[in-house]
Write a protein that holds these residues in place. Structure first.
Motif, PDB file in Angstrom:
ATOM      1  N   GLY A  46       0.865  -1.157  -0.032  1.00  0.00           N
ATOM      2  CA  GLY A  46       0.043  -0.136   0.142  1.00  0.00           C
ATOM      3  C   GLY A  46       0.883   1.373   0.002  1.00  0.00           C
ATOM      4  N   ALA A  47       0.261   2.566  -0.179  1.00  0.00           N
ATOM      5  CA  ALA A  47       0.975   3.794  -0.104  1.00  0.00           C
ATOM      6  C   ALA A  47       0.386   4.785   0.205  1.00  0.00           C
ATOM      7  CB  ALA A  47       1.630   3.888  -1.534  1.00  0.00           C
ATOM      8  N   VAL A  48       0.957   5.781   1.034  1.00  0.00           N
ATOM      9  CA  VAL A  48       0.293   7.119   1.133  1.00  0.00           C
ATOM     10  C   VAL A  48       1.131   7.986   0.345  1.00  0.00           C
ATOM     11  CG1 VAL A  48      -0.223   8.571   3.146  1.00  0.00           C
ATOM     12  CG2 VAL A  48      -0.392   6.329   3.277  1.00  0.00           C
ATOM     13  N   ILE A  49       0.310   8.761  -0.323  1.00  0.00           N
ATOM     14  CA  ILE A  49       0.999   9.866  -1.431  1.00  0.00           C
ATOM     15  C   ILE A  49       0.547  11.248  -1.031  1.00  0.00           C
ATOM     16  CG2 ILE A  49       1.313  10.428  -3.691  1.00  0.00           C
ATOM     17  CD1 ILE A  49       0.285   7.617  -4.574  1.00  0.00           C
ATOM     18  N   LEU A  50       1.466  12.038  -0.751  1.00  0.00           N
ATOM     19  CA  LEU A  50       1.374  13.527  -0.272  1.00  0.00           C
ATOM     20  C   LEU A  50       1.576  14.424  -1.464  1.00  0.00           C
ATOM     21  CD1 LEU A  50       2.340  13.170   3.409  1.00  0.00           C
ATOM     22  CD2 LEU A  50       0.283  12.666   2.303  1.00  0.00           C
ATOM     23  N   MET A  51       0.865  15.393  -1.407  1.00  0.00           N
ATOM     24  CA  MET A  51       0.826  16.494  -2.729  1.00  0.00           C
ATOM     25  C   MET A  51       0.858  17.775  -1.953  1.00  0.00           C
ATOM     26  SD  MET A  51      -1.502  14.673  -5.570  1.00  0.00           S
ATOM     27  CE  MET A  51      -1.043  12.870  -6.122  1.00  0.00           C
ATOM     28  N   GLY A  52       1.216  18.787  -2.476  1.00  0.00           N
ATOM     29  CA  GLY A  52       0.965  20.122  -2.017  1.00  0.00           C
ATOM     30  C   GLY A  52       1.301  20.998  -3.313  1.00  0.00           C
ATOM     31  N   ARG A  53       1.094  22.490  -3.023  1.00  0.00           N
ATOM     32  CA  ARG A  53       1.241  23.318  -4.134  1.00  0.00           C
ATOM     33  C   ARG A  53       2.733  23.327  -4.562  1.00  0.00           C
ATOM     34  NH1 ARG A  53      -0.303  29.826  -2.818  1.00  0.00           N
ATOM     35  NH2 ARG A  53       1.474  29.123  -1.498  1.00  0.00           N
ATOM     36  N   CYS A  54       2.958  23.536  -5.732  1.00  0.00           N
ATOM     37  CA  CYS A  54       4.053  23.573  -6.407  1.00  0.00           C
ATOM     38  C   CYS A  54       4.969  24.782  -6.043  1.00  0.00           C
ATOM     39  CB  CYS A  54       4.229  23.456  -8.020  1.00  0.00           C
ATOM     40  SG  CYS A  54       3.422  21.700  -8.626  1.00  0.00           S
ATOM     41  N   PRO A  55       6.424  24.854  -5.794  1.00  0.00           N
ATOM     42  CA  PRO A  55       7.165  25.874  -5.631  1.00  0.00           C
ATOM     43  C   PRO A  55       6.791  27.033  -6.680  1.00  0.00           C
ATOM     44  CG  PRO A  55       8.248  23.887  -5.106  1.00  0.00           C
ATOM     45  CD  PRO A  55       7.064  23.341  -5.817  1.00  0.00           C
ATOM     46  N   GLY A  56       6.367  28.134  -6.468  1.00  0.00           N
ATOM     47  CA  GLY A  56       6.293  29.134  -7.396  1.00  0.00           C
ATOM     48  C   GLY A  56       5.019  29.180  -8.000  1.00  0.00           C
ATOM     49  N   LYS A  57       4.117  28.378  -7.727  1.00  0.00           N
ATOM     50  CA  LYS A  57       2.735  28.276  -8.257  1.00  0.00           C
ATOM     51  C   LYS A  57       2.078  29.202  -7.387  1.00  0.00           C
ATOM     52  CE  LYS A  57       3.463  25.734 -11.801  1.00  0.00           C
ATOM     53  NZ  LYS A  57       3.527  25.970 -13.353  1.00  0.00           N
ATOM     54  N   GLY A  58       2.009  30.411  -7.331  1.00  0.00           N
ATOM     55  CA  GLY A  58       1.498  31.184  -6.477  1.00  0.00           C
ATOM     56  C   GLY A  58      -0.182  31.249  -6.706  1.00  0.00           C
ATOM     57  N   ALA A  59      -0.535  31.052  -7.976  1.00  0.00           N
ATOM     58  CA  ALA A  59      -1.929  31.104  -8.290  1.00  0.00           C
ATOM     59  C   ALA A  59      -2.642  29.928  -7.673  1.00  0.00           C
ATOM     60  CB  ALA A  59      -2.186  31.066 -10.000  1.00  0.00           C
ATOM     61  N   ALA A  60      -2.052  28.931  -7.567  1.00  0.00           N
ATOM     62  CA  ALA A  60      -2.819  27.697  -6.814  1.00  0.00           C
ATOM     63  C   ALA A  60      -3.252  27.740  -5.422  1.00  0.00           C
ATOM     64  CB  ALA A  60      -1.764  26.514  -7.039  1.00  0.00           C
ATOM     65  N   VAL A  61      -4.261  27.490  -5.046  1.00  0.00           N
ATOM     66  CA  VAL A  61      -4.813  27.489  -3.632  1.00  0.00           C
ATOM     67  C   VAL A  61      -3.996  26.624  -2.857  1.00  0.00           C
ATOM     68  CG1 VAL A  61      -6.879  27.199  -2.372  1.00  0.00           C
ATOM     69  CG2 VAL A  61      -7.262  28.073  -4.660  1.00  0.00           C
ATOM     70  N   PRO A  62      -3.653  27.316  -1.624  1.00  0.00           N
ATOM     71  CA  PRO A  62      -2.789  26.283  -0.847  1.00  0.00           C
ATOM     72  C   PRO A  62      -3.489  25.165  -0.193  1.00  0.00           C
ATOM     73  CG  PRO A  62      -2.227  28.593  -0.286  1.00  0.00           C
ATOM     74  CD  PRO A  62      -3.651  28.530  -1.211  1.00  0.00           C
ATOM     75  N   ALA A  63      -3.160  23.915  -0.424  1.00  0.00           N
ATOM     76  CA  ALA A  63      -4.029  22.597  -0.163  1.00  0.00           C
ATOM     77  C   ALA A  63      -2.874  21.669   0.403  1.00  0.00           C
ATOM     78  CB  ALA A  63      -4.853  22.487  -1.049  1.00  0.00           C
ATOM     79  N   LEU A  64      -3.577  20.769   1.337  1.00  0.00           N
ATOM     80  CA  LEU A  64      -2.873  19.348   1.205  1.00  0.00           C
ATOM     81  C   LEU A  64      -3.573  18.274   0.782  1.00  0.00           C
ATOM     82  CD1 LEU A  64      -1.657  19.893   4.984  1.00  0.00           C
ATOM     83  CD2 LEU A  64      -0.425  20.198   2.775  1.00  0.00           C
ATOM     84  N   ILE A  65      -3.001  17.559  -0.364  1.00  0.00           N
ATOM     85  CA  ILE A  65      -3.758  16.272  -1.001  1.00  0.00           C
ATOM     86  C   ILE A  65      -3.241  15.039  -0.368  1.00  0.00           C
ATOM     87  CG2 ILE A  65      -4.618  15.457  -3.075  1.00  0.00           C
ATOM     88  CD1 ILE A  65      -4.080  18.334  -4.264  1.00  0.00           C
TER      89      ILE A  65
END
Length: 200
Positions: A59-78
């Motif tokens: 199994g796996a747990v994959i973590l995602m967040g806003r890319c560096p420099g992507k100021g237009a993306a809403v800050p979020a933890l996925i």
């Protein structure tokens, strides 16, 4: 159902608490997990953080967040959690059974950061292209979105929540959840297992 779903959800919540709003050195492209069986592709503006993710081989747990420099993306933890082979069989019980579980005390305990059913309220349930979608209100982390679906025979949960010290509007969180489901389905070219019944 209750015992192994609890084991499935709890590690994802713990790891998600450790991830910053913006990933460091992450990848917005496809990242393979489980010996290449599953490809993780975040929605546009977000990156996978392989260093903060965990792959046991089963199994796996994959973590995602806003890319560096992507100021237009809403800050979020996925957080994308992949269950063991064959774990999506639980979806055969249907959306109604799965929804009933999550609103029950054992289900709310499985969702709760502190393991206490009284700490969580399931505010909304819905279906989205076969996935069960929940709006969860947790005293420890606030409100967030979670989806439960199947990919390649594995039970998958996707959670979208606000980073620590930030806020995430409900509609924005739902949009990010839908985009993440779409990118994961497209990357793996596998239709999610569809629950047999609808929820209110």
């Amino acid at each position: 159902m209750s015992i192994w779903i609890s084991k499935f959800l709890f590690p994802a919540l713990l790891l998600a608490a450790c991830v910053p709003a913006t990933t460091g050195g992450g990848s917005g492209a496809s990242v393979s997990f489980l010996n290449g069986e599953i490809r993780a592709v975040p929605p546009s503006g977000y990156c996978t953080d392989p260093r903060a993710s965990h792959d046991s081989g089963q199994g796996a747990v994959i973590l995602m967040g806003r890319c560096p420099g992507k100021g237009a993306a809403v800050p979020a933890l996925i957080t994308v959690t992949l269950g063991a082979p064959g774990s999506s069989a639980v979806l055969k019980n249907g959306a109604k059974a799965l929804s009933d579980y999550f609103v029950s005390p054992p289900g709310r305990a499985a969702l709760a950061r502190d393991g206490r059913p009284g700490s969580v309220r399931v505010a909304k349930t819905a279906l989205s292209e076969g996935a069960l979608v929940l709006r969860v209100e947790d005293r420890a982390v606030g409100g967030y979105w979670r989806a439960v679906l199947g990919l390649k025979g594995r039970l998958v949960t996707i959670s979208v929540m606000a980073p620590e010290g930030a806020s995430l509007p409900e509609e924005a969180g739902r949009e990010i959840l839908e985009r993440t489901m779409a990118s994961m389905r497209a990357a793996n070219r596998s239709a999610a297992a569809k629950p047999a019944a609808t929820t209110d």
